[in-house]
Design an enzyme around this catalytic site. Structure first.
Site, mmCIF file in Angstrom:
data_model
loop_
_atom_site.group_PDB
_atom_site.id
_atom_site.type_symbol
_atom_site.label_atom_id
_atom_site.label_comp_id
_atom_site.label_asym_id
_atom_site.label_seq_id
_atom_site.Cartn_x
_atom_site.Cartn_y
_atom_site.Cartn_z
ATOM 1 N N GLU A 1 -7.493 -5.856 9.261
ATOM 2 C CA GLU A 1 -6.203 -5.697 9.948
ATOM 3 C C GLU A 1 -6.387 -5.565 11.459
ATOM 4 O O GLU A 1 -5.457 -5.739 12.221
ATOM 5 C CB GLU A 1 -5.473 -4.464 9.391
ATOM 6 C CG GLU A 1 -4.014 -4.401 9.734
ATOM 7 C CD GLU A 1 -3.227 -3.454 8.829
ATOM 8 O OE1 GLU A 1 -3.834 -2.781 7.981
ATOM 9 O OE2 GLU A 1 -1.996 -3.409 8.987
ATOM 10 N N TYR B 1 0.838 -1.209 0.000
ATOM 11 C CA TYR B 1 0.000 0.000 0.000
ATOM 12 C C TYR B 1 0.875 1.262 0.000
ATOM 13 O O TYR B 1 0.839 2.048 -0.918
ATOM 14 C CB TYR B 1 -0.880 0.041 1.255
ATOM 15 C CG TYR B 1 -2.145 -0.790 1.238
ATOM 16 C CD1 TYR B 1 -2.343 -1.817 0.332
ATOM 17 C CD2 TYR B 1 -3.152 -0.542 2.165
ATOM 18 C CE1 TYR B 1 -3.507 -2.567 0.351
ATOM 19 C CE2 TYR B 1 -4.322 -1.283 2.187
ATOM 20 C CZ TYR B 1 -4.495 -2.297 1.286
ATOM 21 O OH TYR B 1 -5.643 -3.032 1.328
HETATM 22 C C1 LIG Z 1 6.526 -1.227 11.533
HETATM 23 C C2 LIG Z 1 5.775 -0.764 10.321
HETATM 24 C C3 LIG Z 1 5.330 -1.686 9.400
HETATM 25 C C4 LIG Z 1 4.642 -1.279 8.257
HETATM 26 N N1 LIG Z 1 4.255 -2.214 7.344
HETATM 27 C C5 LIG Z 1 3.630 -1.809 6.208
HETATM 28 C C6 LIG Z 1 3.284 -2.773 5.186
HETATM 29 O O1 LIG Z 1 3.525 -3.978 5.348
HETATM 30 N N2 LIG Z 1 2.691 -2.335 4.066
HETATM 31 C C7 LIG Z 1 2.394 -1.018 3.858
HETATM 32 O O2 LIG Z 1 1.826 -0.693 2.826
HETATM 33 N N3 LIG Z 1 2.732 -0.075 4.792
HETATM 34 C C8 LIG Z 1 3.338 -0.448 5.952
HETATM 35 N N4 LIG Z 1 3.701 0.491 6.902
HETATM 36 C C9 LIG Z 1 3.486 1.901 6.602
HETATM 37 C C10 LIG Z 1 2.417 2.580 7.419
HETATM 38 O O3 LIG Z 1 1.143 2.185 6.986
HETATM 39 C C11 LIG Z 1 2.644 4.088 7.263
HETATM 40 O O4 LIG Z 1 3.868 4.386 7.889
HETATM 41 C C12 LIG Z 1 1.534 4.894 7.885
HETATM 42 O O5 LIG Z 1 0.352 4.747 7.160
HETATM 43 C C13 LIG Z 1 1.899 6.401 7.929
HETATM 44 O O6 LIG Z 1 2.291 6.841 6.668
HETATM 45 P P1 LIG Z 1 3.681 7.599 6.420
HETATM 46 O O7 LIG Z 1 4.762 6.804 7.034
HETATM 47 O O8 LIG Z 1 3.765 7.937 4.985
HETATM 48 O O9 LIG Z 1 3.565 8.948 7.273
HETATM 49 P P2 LIG Z 1 2.718 10.264 6.875
HETATM 50 O O10 LIG Z 1 1.390 9.881 6.338
HETATM 51 O O11 LIG Z 1 3.622 11.094 6.020
HETATM 52 O O12 LIG Z 1 2.542 10.913 8.280
HETATM 53 C C14 LIG Z 1 3.565 11.645 8.951
HETATM 54 C C15 LIG Z 1 2.976 12.205 10.251
HETATM 55 O O13 LIG Z 1 1.910 13.111 9.941
HETATM 56 C C16 LIG Z 1 0.705 12.700 10.582
HETATM 57 N N5 LIG Z 1 -0.440 12.955 9.703
HETATM 58 C C17 LIG Z 1 -0.574 12.571 8.412
HETATM 59 N N6 LIG Z 1 -1.759 12.976 7.927
HETATM 60 C C18 LIG Z 1 -2.404 13.602 8.943
HETATM 61 C C19 LIG Z 1 -3.686 14.238 9.069
HETATM 62 N N7 LIG Z 1 -4.546 14.270 8.050
HETATM 63 N N8 LIG Z 1 -4.010 14.783 10.263
HETATM 64 C C20 LIG Z 1 -3.137 14.745 11.320
HETATM 65 N N9 LIG Z 1 -1.909 14.171 11.244
HETATM 66 C C21 LIG Z 1 -1.554 13.608 10.081
HETATM 67 C C22 LIG Z 1 0.877 11.212 10.822
HETATM 68 O O14 LIG Z 1 0.056 10.753 11.881
HETATM 69 C C23 LIG Z 1 2.346 11.109 11.131
HETATM 70 O O15 LIG Z 1 2.577 11.453 12.478
HETATM 71 C C24 LIG Z 1 4.377 0.101 8.050
HETATM 72 C C25 LIG Z 1 4.830 1.049 8.996
HETATM 73 C C26 LIG Z 1 5.522 0.621 10.111
HETATM 74 C C27 LIG Z 1 5.987 1.662 11.091
#
Ligand SMILES: Cc1cc2nc3c(=O)[nH]c(=O)nc-3n(C[C@H](O)[C@H](O)[C@H](O)COP(=O)(O)OP(=O)(O)OC[C@H]3O[C@@H](n4cnc5c(N)ncnc54)[C@H](O)[C@@H]3O)c2cc1C
Length: 415
Positions: A265, A149
């Protein structure tokens, strides 16, 4: 007024015993317990306690063999309908299984993404051919999956997905990049959310493709975590191929399918996880006694508070199980996700405090032979628990869901 705090932390473990005694014994629990005791022997005795968040590298091949042992005995995919090879186990039975599994110190499962995420989605949206092709190997532990994703510019804002696929000669050709893909380095298949209608925007024009990982068009690059391990990866698709019939749901309808997977999930496995949490809390309490940190009144308060909150989690899980919407996505799932992940992160901080200053030292430092620190279990708990409030929807995103769907607050402005 007398100090109401327990004078000795053993009072705390007495309380945990009490809550264990509240579990009614039943035939299903006995069956699970008996099977695990009989099978976590021989070659699998060494598998006890292996794996888990921050420790996925431990005994992987042995755990894969164990997954097959579970599958052969019908102990995978318990909640799946019998028509698809599951046991059609009730939510309560599934929780009992997870509780006994953790209690027996059985190894962390390697097939949970197939069983818990894509499997149920294939059951819901798949054709008969797709179900016949993909479900049996998940059940047997023969094929492992990963979730494609997140992308560098599409995490919380998943509708920003830019990976694209084009149908050429009846086959999808995929280009793009995913990131944070857990277990991609060992997965046989990936479910990939990608844009299949050029020029489409946001939630429209996406498709949910099932893509084999072992092919020249897929490159997996591990990401080193602060625990020193590499459980997630960058995945690059450069002309990767999959059959046109490996679309789950209709082409262009991928968003709906992807949201259904997200709902799965937060299912029964998370309801059973408190047994594992209890063990971690017990280990923190034991460490606090050993280092003398347990004599610090502030730390004692935090330990007791942590125990109380874990009990609340347990009671809430029991209530959720008996609610008509048990296991369904929605605000209740968001509340549960915030509650356990924030609690677990605080437990990680307690794990460090319980160790005292020695918690700042690791057994080994990076050197010429070894490029990572070697944290102990409590240090690893602290480091990995930082991720709990990020994956499966960050705390901020869960709070947005509660704000909008429970409190009816205006939707936040979106670009
Ligand atoms: C251990 C681990 C395993 C994972 N495994 C998978 C996997 O197998 N497959 C997969 O597809 N993904 C995976 N992920 C990814 C995970 O789904 C994303 O890290 C998560 O959705 C956040 O996206 P991002 O890292 O792009 O952060 P961003 O979306 O860039 O967010 C950065 C910060 O901004 C905040 N933020 C973002 N939007 C808003 C809003 N609208 N309002 C307030 N705050 C906001 C967030 O809460 C965060 O603190 C994994 C992540 C981790 C840590």
């Amino acid at each position: 007024m007398a100090d109401p705090r327990p004078s000795d932390l053993s009072d705390l473990s007495d309380l945990s015993d009490l809550s264990d005694r509240a579990d009614p014994p039943d035939a299903f629990r006995d069956e699970v317990r008996g099977w695990l005791a009989a099978n976590l022997t021989g070659e699998f005795a060494a598998a006890r306690g292996l794996g888990g968040p921050g420790r996925e590298h431990e005994g992987f091949e042995l755990r894969r063999a164990w997954e097959r042992r579970l599958g052969a005995a019908g102990w995978t995919c318990l909640g799946w309908p019998a028509a698809h090879g599951g046991r059609a186990a009730s939510l309560e039975e599934q929780v009992v299984f997870h509780e006994e599994y953790i209690r027996a110190d059985a190894p962390h499962r390697v097939g949970h993404i197939g069983e818990g995420l894509v499997g149920p989605t294939i059951i819901e949206f798949g054709t008969d051919e797709q179900r016949a092709r993909f479900l049996p190997p998940i059940r047997r532990g023969d094929e492992l999956w990963c979730q494609g994703y997140s992308e560098p510019n599409a995490g919380s804002d998943l509708a920003g997905v830019q990976t694209r696929a084009e149908l050429t000669g009846g086959r999808w050709v995929v280009h793009g990049q995913k990131v944070w893909t857990s277990l991609a380095h060992v997965a046989d298949w990936c479910f990939v959310l990608c844009r299949t209608e050029p020029g489409s925007r946001r939630h429209r024009g996406l498709s949910y493709l099932l893509v084999p990982m072992n092919q020249p068009g897929v490159a997996v690059r591990p990401i080193v975590q602060m625990t020193g391990g590499s459980e997630f990866n960058e995945v690059f698709f450069d002309g990767a191929r999959t059959g046109g019939d490996n679309t789950l749901g209709a082409p262009g309808d991928g968003w709906r399918v992807a949201m259904a997977t997200l709902g799965y999930e937060r299912g029964a496995a998370t309801l059973g996880q408190q047994i594992g949490f209890r063990r971690e809390l017990d280990a923190v309490v034991a460490m606090a006694r050993r280092t003398g940190a347990a004599t610090d009144p502030v730390l004692r308060d935090r330990l007791v508070q942590s125990w109380i909150e874990l009990e609340i989690m347990r009671v809430t899980a029991l209530r959720t199980m008996t609610s008509p919407s048990a296991g369904e996505p929605g605000p209740a799932a968001s509340i549960a996700k915030i509650y356990w992940s924030e609690w677990h992160r605080r437990l990680g901080e307690l794990a460090m405090a319980a160790q005292g200053p020695a918690g700042l030292l690791t057994a080994a430092e990076p050197n010429e032979q070894n490029d990572a620190y070697e944290p102990n279990d409590l240090q690893r708990l602290y480091l990995f628990s930082r991720a709990d409030t990020i994956y499966a929807g960050s705390s901020e995103i869960q709070r947005n869901i509660i704000a909008e769907r429970v409190l009816g607050l205006p939707k936040e402005p979106r670009p």
